[in-house]
Design a protein around this motif. Sequence first.
Motif, mmCIF file in Angstrom:
data_model
loop_
_atom_site.group_PDB
_atom_site.id
_atom_site.type_symbol
_atom_site.label_atom_id
_atom_site.label_comp_id
_atom_site.label_asym_id
_atom_site.label_seq_id
_atom_site.Cartn_x
_atom_site.Cartn_y
_atom_site.Cartn_z
ATOM 1 N N GLY A 1 0.793 -1.227 0.000
ATOM 2 C CA GLY A 1 0.000 0.000 0.000
ATOM 3 C C GLY A 1 0.818 1.265 0.000
ATOM 4 N N GLY A 2 1.997 1.219 -0.601
ATOM 5 C CA GLY A 2 2.868 2.394 -0.606
ATOM 6 C C GLY A 2 2.580 3.390 -1.708
ATOM 7 N N GLY A 3 1.550 3.126 -2.511
ATOM 8 C CA GLY A 3 1.227 4.053 -3.584
ATOM 9 C C GLY A 3 1.673 3.517 -4.938
ATOM 10 N N GLU A 4 1.731 4.401 -5.906
ATOM 11 C CA GLU A 4 2.014 4.013 -7.277
ATOM 12 C C GLU A 4 3.189 4.804 -7.838
ATOM 13 O OE1 GLU A 4 -0.927 2.986 -10.865
ATOM 14 O OE2 GLU A 4 -0.841 5.137 -10.438
ATOM 15 N N LEU A 5 4.165 4.081 -8.374
ATOM 16 C CA LEU A 5 5.292 4.709 -9.060
ATOM 17 C C LEU A 5 4.923 4.945 -10.519
ATOM 18 C CD1 LEU A 5 8.321 2.579 -7.777
ATOM 19 C CD2 LEU A 5 7.513 4.780 -6.893
ATOM 20 N N ARG A 6 5.410 6.066 -11.061
ATOM 21 C CA ARG A 6 5.207 6.365 -12.474
ATOM 22 C C ARG A 6 6.561 6.627 -13.121
ATOM 23 N NH1 ARG A 6 2.535 11.259 -13.248
ATOM 24 N NH2 ARG A 6 3.000 11.874 -11.098
ATOM 25 N N LEU A 7 6.844 5.894 -14.183
ATOM 26 C CA LEU A 7 8.067 6.107 -14.951
ATOM 27 C C LEU A 7 7.745 7.037 -16.111
ATOM 28 C CD1 LEU A 7 11.037 5.456 -15.656
ATOM 29 C CD2 LEU A 7 10.179 3.518 -17.004
ATOM 30 N N LYS A 8 8.474 8.155 -16.203
ATOM 31 C CA LYS A 8 8.246 9.152 -17.244
ATOM 32 C C LYS A 8 9.535 9.382 -18.026
ATOM 33 C CE LYS A 8 5.841 12.759 -15.960
ATOM 34 N NZ LYS A 8 5.459 13.959 -15.185
ATOM 35 N N GLN A 9 9.361 9.796 -19.279
ATOM 36 C CA GLN A 9 10.503 10.045 -20.148
ATOM 37 C C GLN A 9 10.301 11.332 -20.933
ATOM 38 O OE1 GLN A 9 11.303 6.934 -22.995
ATOM 39 N NE2 GLN A 9 13.236 7.839 -23.685
ATOM 40 N N ARG A 10 11.400 12.077 -21.076
ATOM 41 C CA ARG A 10 11.421 13.275 -21.912
ATOM 42 C C ARG A 10 12.731 13.272 -22.679
ATOM 43 N NH1 ARG A 10 10.954 18.927 -18.875
ATOM 44 N NH2 ARG A 10 13.025 18.276 -18.159
ATOM 45 N N GLY A 11 12.656 12.878 -23.952
ATOM 46 C CA GLY A 11 13.898 12.724 -24.710
ATOM 47 C C GLY A 11 14.733 11.615 -24.106
ATOM 48 N N GLN A 12 15.975 11.930 -23.703
ATOM 49 C CA GLN A 12 16.863 10.961 -23.071
ATOM 50 C C GLN A 12 16.783 10.991 -21.546
ATOM 51 O OE1 GLN A 12 18.610 8.752 -25.038
ATOM 52 N NE2 GLN A 12 17.356 9.748 -26.607
ATOM 53 N N GLU A 13 15.910 11.807 -20.990
ATOM 54 C CA GLU A 13 15.796 11.990 -19.538
ATOM 55 C C GLU A 13 14.653 11.137 -18.994
ATOM 56 O OE1 GLU A 13 14.929 15.672 -16.385
ATOM 57 O OE2 GLU A 13 14.995 16.014 -18.553
ATOM 58 N N PHE A 14 14.896 10.504 -17.842
ATOM 59 C CA PHE A 14 13.881 9.689 -17.183
ATOM 60 C C PHE A 14 13.612 10.232 -15.786
ATOM 61 C CE2 PHE A 14 15.497 6.845 -20.405
ATOM 62 C CZ PHE A 14 14.368 6.171 -20.836
ATOM 63 N N SER A 15 12.390 9.999 -15.327
ATOM 64 C CA SER A 15 11.998 10.411 -13.988
ATOM 65 C C SER A 15 11.097 9.334 -13.397
ATOM 66 C CB SER A 15 11.244 11.747 -14.036
ATOM 67 O OG SER A 15 10.727 12.088 -12.762
ATOM 68 N N ILE A 16 11.282 9.049 -12.112
ATOM 69 C CA ILE A 16 10.375 8.157 -11.391
ATOM 70 C C ILE A 16 9.662 8.993 -10.341
ATOM 71 C CG2 ILE A 16 10.163 6.153 -9.881
ATOM 72 C CD1 ILE A 16 12.478 4.876 -11.328
ATOM 73 N N MET A 17 8.335 8.992 -10.426
ATOM 74 C CA MET A 17 7.497 9.843 -9.587
ATOM 75 C C MET A 17 6.662 8.998 -8.629
ATOM 76 S SD MET A 17 7.989 12.995 -10.866
ATOM 77 C CE MET A 17 6.575 13.898 -10.192
#
Length: 225
Positions: free
Chosen positions: A15-31
């Motif tokens: 129940g820790g929530g939801e991770l989202r993997l995002k990409q912008r060009g060559q850049e990645f982010s985990i939210m």
Amino acid sequence: MLPWIEIDRAQIPGGGGELRLKQRGQEFSIMLGANELMNSRLSGSEEALATLTHEKISERKKPKILIGGLGMGFTLRSALSVFPEDAHIIVAELVPQVVEWARGPMAEIFKGCLDDPRVEIKIGDVAAVIAATNAGLDAILLDVDNGPDGLTRASNERLYDHAGLTATLKALRPGGVVAVWSSGPDGAFTRRLTQSGFEAQALNVRASTKRSGARHVIWIARKRS
């Protein structure tokens, strides 16, 4: 500017929530919600987690290291660059999809490091791996949350309370080291480390490898022999 594109989502067990993997060009982010947990442009402090640990145990033969949290692999890649060929590096990752992301959309960032023969991936809670270990590790590197406050999972806080630190102490060989990453300082945690049997210091390190911008905190704590 290129827009962010959502690549995938993953539920955090417990129940820790939801991770989202995002990409912008060559850049990645985990939210996680509105919080960015990690970004592929900012790797300095995660790399320092490994290099600072290595400085403390560099004389050890066949070191056995546990890394809590795979993330974007910066700590693992740094560890592979400094630890010897006979090292055994275990990575405990709670969210299976994070490992899938490492082999899939973020494969270029990971550069095949999961296939290094020194690496063993364990899917599960790093706290359980620690609890099952008795004086078998030379170092434990924890980057499983935003620090001792347990942002992603309240249960992560058990790693950082007195009981969790006692388990960590038990899992380490004499003179072994625990290194903990945090987005900010926590004086109470420094005191708990000391009270639990460690010689501890909190270090400020740059989030970026360019030696500018935000600072993070890394605790380096050695088990008293």
